[in-house]
Motif scaffolding. Structure first.
Motif, short mmCIF file in Angstrom:
data_model
loop_
_atom_site.label_atom_id
_atom_site.label_comp_id
_atom_site.label_asym_id
_atom_site.label_seq_id
_atom_site.Cartn_x
_atom_site.Cartn_y
_atom_site.Cartn_z
N GLU A 1 0.86 -1.18 0.00
CA GLU A 1 0.00 0.00 0.00
C GLU A 1 0.89 1.23 0.00
O GLU A 1 2.00 1.19 0.54
CB GLU A 1 -0.86 0.00 1.26
N TRP B 1 0.63 7.98 2.17
CA TRP B 1 -0.56 8.84 2.21
C TRP B 1 -1.88 8.07 2.19
O TRP B 1 -2.95 8.67 2.28
CB TRP B 1 -0.54 9.84 1.06
N GLU B 2 -1.85 6.74 2.12
CA GLU B 2 -3.08 5.95 2.08
C GLU B 2 -3.09 4.93 3.21
O GLU B 2 -2.05 4.62 3.79
CB GLU B 2 -3.20 5.21 0.73
N GLN C 1 0.11 4.04 8.32
CA GLN C 1 0.85 5.19 7.80
C GLN C 1 1.96 5.59 8.77
O GLN C 1 3.07 5.93 8.35
CB GLN C 1 -0.10 6.36 7.57
#
Length: 341
Positions: A314, A318-319, A325
């Protein structure tokens, strides 16, 4: 006044016209029916496969292994992917919690357009940078984003027969533990035999299939609920092209390239993922092999993290969930500290 035609002549004329009309209708119908019969019942050309073509060797006591990624499309100001690649390099080569056995190199395939400064930075970080030669793809393979075609450069890994096994992972991967013991899995050590008895799946217009192959991957959580997928996730018929293991083989490379020569044999909008899912489709002669769910997760969630999944695929810069994160950003902070900022 012209004499009237006798009734018999008129009847013959009408009969002749009717007969011609019937012929005009019946002949195309008969020809169409015959063509359909030929199409559905024609004998497929027999495909003879050489049992010695493209054979592989099982892993011996001292195999030559590698982990690889791809970096392209960086000839602009967005530095996101060079950051992802550098953080992955740090995780694989330097972080005590996740680094590889020092006999296993980390290969970064790069496009010729990648800025020289990025290549040099990756070399200084410890990666083995390999400039991949462009592939000549037919015009029907295109997407809305031109640079996505660079993803087909992953196929170059099959040409690198100096390695016994290569684990590929996309650069936007975050590790939670060491990954190199994946090479100890029996399904990775032993090559699979091509299922030549599945003759209906073997296309005569494609290059010969190798007698043996290895393609192991993980089911794609996009089809099991995306972010809300359960743990452990159920298997799917489609794998993610962001995490897989191969045995390099020039015969397999030739086969994959031959598939690109047939228009719409796979959906080009999802690029190499569609090509690979076609080549290694479950119902085909070379069905892909399922790796354990603990090795990798797409659309990762906190259940994957708590369950000990080793690699999370992923763009966590930022996601994804906030906790994941934070995990990536902490690794970025450690990398910067390791290299002195």
């Amino acid at each position: 006044m012209a004499p009237h035609s006798p009734p018999e002549a008129a009847s013959m004329t009408m009969g002749s016209t009717s007969s011609r009309l019937r012929r005009r209708i019946y002949i195309p119908v008969v020809l169409t029916f015959a063509a359909l019969l030929w199409f559905f019942f024609k004998k497929r050309p027999e495909v003879i496969l050489d049992p010695t073509y493209g054979t592989l060797r099982p892993l011996g006591p001292y195999p030559t292994l590698a982990v690889a990624t791809l970096l392209c499309g960086e000839a602009y100001d967005d530095t996101s992917y060079i950051d992802f690649t550098r953080v992955l390099t740090y995780q694989l080569l330097h972080d005590p919690a996740t680094r590889l056995n020092n006999t296993i190199p980390f290969l970064v395939l790069v496009c010729s357009s990648l800025p020289a400064a990025h290549k040099e930075r990756l070399r200084l970080d410890g990666a083995t940078v390999i400039e991949a030669t462009d592939l000549h793809l037919p015009g029907w393979i295109h997407t809305g984003v031109t640079r996505w075609k660079d993803q087909f450069l992953k196929l170059r890994l099959w040409e690198m027969v100096e390695y016994d096994r290569i684990l590929y992972m996309d650069a936007d991967t975050t590790l939670t533990g060491p990954i190199d013991s994946i090479f100890d899995e029996e399904i990775v050590r032993l090559p699979a035999t091509t299922l030549t008895f599945r003759k209906e799946a073997i296309r005569a217009d494609e290059a010969s299939l190798p007698a043996e192959y290895l393609f192991a991957a993980r089911s794609n959580n996009e089809f099991t609920g995306q972010r809300e997928h359960p743990f452990p996730p159920p298997p799917t018929s489609v794998f993610s092209a962001g995490f897989w293991i191969i045995a390099p083989s020039k015969e397999m490379f030739n086969y994959l390239m031959s598939v690109t020569g047939h228009r719409r044999r796979f959906d080009p909008t999802t690029m190499e993922q569609s090509l690979l899912n076609y080549a290694f489709r479950r119902e085909g002669a070379m069905p892909w092999i399922e790796l354990g769910y603990h090795w990798s997760a797409t659309w990762p969630n906190l259940k994957d993290l708590d369950g000990g999944v080793v690699s999370l695929h992923e763009k966590l810069q930022w996601e994804g969930p906030e906790e994941l994160q934070k995990l990536w950003n902490e690794k970025k902070r450690k990398m910067d500290a390791f290299y002195g900022g």
